[in-house]
Design an enzyme around this catalytic site. Sequence first.
Site, PDB file in Angstrom:
ATOM      1  CD  GLN A  66      -3.118  -1.102   2.057  1.00 48.54           C
ATOM      2  OE1 GLN A  66      -3.268  -0.148   2.808  1.00 48.54           O
ATOM      3  NE2 GLN A  66      -3.847  -2.203   2.145  1.00 48.54           N
ATOM      4  NE  ARG A 212     -14.555  -6.340   7.077  1.00 47.05           N
ATOM      5  CZ  ARG A 212     -13.537  -6.019   6.277  1.00 47.05           C
ATOM      6  NH1 ARG A 212     -13.420  -6.586   5.090  1.00 47.05           N
ATOM      7  NH2 ARG A 212     -12.634  -5.146   6.660  1.00 47.05           N
ATOM      8  CG  HIS A 273      -7.719  -1.040  12.146  1.00 45.30           C
ATOM      9  ND1 HIS A 273      -7.009   0.134  12.084  1.00 45.30           N
ATOM     10  CD2 HIS A 273      -7.374  -1.746  11.038  1.00 45.30           C
ATOM     11  CE1 HIS A 273      -6.272   0.124  10.978  1.00 45.30           C
ATOM     12  NE2 HIS A 273      -6.467  -0.991  10.345  1.00 45.30           N
ATOM     13  CG  ASP A 324      -3.420   0.085   8.185  1.00 43.98           C
ATOM     14  OD1 ASP A 324      -3.253  -0.796   7.322  1.00 43.98           O
ATOM     15  OD2 ASP A 324      -4.541   0.399   8.597  1.00 43.98           O
TER      16      ASP A 324
HETATM   17 ZN   LIG Z   1      -4.678  -3.423   7.833  1.00 44.99          ZN
END
Ligand SMILES: [Zn+2]
Length: 458
Positions: A66, A212, A273, A324
């Site tokens: 990311q 999930r 989180h 993150d």
């Molecule tokens: Zn993450």
Amino acid sequence: MPEAALLWAPRAWTPEGWREQVLLRAGDDGRWSEVTPGVAAPPAGATVLDGPLLPALVDAHSHAFQRAFAGRAERRESASDDFWSWRDRMYRVALRITPAQLRDVAAQLYVELLQGGYTQVCEFHYLQHGLDGRPYDDPLEMSWALADAAAEAGIGLMLLPVLYERAGFGKALRDDQRRFRSSAEQVWQAATTVAEARRPLLGAGLAIHSLRAASAESIAGLARKAEGFAGPIHIHVAEQSAEVDDCLAATGARPIEWLARERLLDRRWQLVHATHTVAAEIEAVAASGAGVVLCPSTEANLGDGLADLPGWLAAGAPLSIGSDSHVGRDWREELRWLEYGQRLVRRQRNVAAAPAEGRTSSAERLFARAVEGSAAATGETRWGLVAGARADALVVDAREAALLGLPGELALDALVFSGPARPWRDVMVAGRWAIRDGVHPRAEAIAERFATAMHALG
Ligand SMILES: [Zn+2]
């Protein structure tokens, strides 16, 4: 012997707080063998520092790929923009990046994390398979790309292969999630193979993408395999209020409540989180010994919501921070955001401070907790400037403008709340200098390859 086996610092941050005239010795195993305050005269052969010495922190939550996306998602292209629209755009990068590009992007990130005061990174690694979703000939090709990048940068790596098997409660994996598919058995095999490689500064733990994205049966199956496994177990737990609602609808419990009800939590578990919680969940986590990973700059960037920082601090749960999505790559920014979020919403100051515990400084309380939490996040028994911990440290540049003329005991306050520049002159990992006099020896070559990869990723 490591090149810097013996250090003397005028001031160093120990588990007891600031101490003066501190002698530190690193053994051949790359760990501190001695940390002794009150040594007035540096012994012969010691490297005498002129600035304060701090522990480095663990970056407890990273998706290295990311880094290639940071700066590419700051324009709103539709009527509204939220976590889920960000994620769809992020997948476009996830679907294109090759192992060689991942290595080049991760190497750049890891140099930046060292420059930002992190010396160990926990990679929550779900980008496993080829572009078409089929496993590579070596199913760990993407894992080795991360390991090679960490080795080149000189940062420690805790690789966490991720269990990821569905798009949501009762929903099959989407086509644009094809590179992520993994079973409990594959995750266990990956962790075992990485651990058995016995590469320096490389460890392996386990991860579950989220409740999930993994079924109760598979989570239970992975937990059974992990009985007796010492490494950390990370999970995205309650980042979005929508996933809390979905979990309630599907299971009758909120995510942390569900983990506690299933009796899964213990000291190895790290809840990433832990943003949307109720008081009973915080109590349950604290009672279990599990830790909490907060990622304030990313949580702010994605509009996730604010974690109950005072609640987590008061409960005593191990607390660590992660960069993150890598919109921030400096732990001082994360601590600043932790505190500022609370100040803004409560219209108060120094929310993290706890005068009743003798901690009047928000920066010191947050930093002390993040050092302790670093150990839990990466499966170490100890972390920081203490005998037995890995010999990692940050030497503050004595010429740092934020510190000029200030009493030494205010150094952490000033480093966190005053001064945008990176103040570390030297960064030590396992008894060796990764950055010396502000210079990382591989930084230029790595940045060149990173720029090429970024152009190719368009
Ligand atoms: Zn993450």
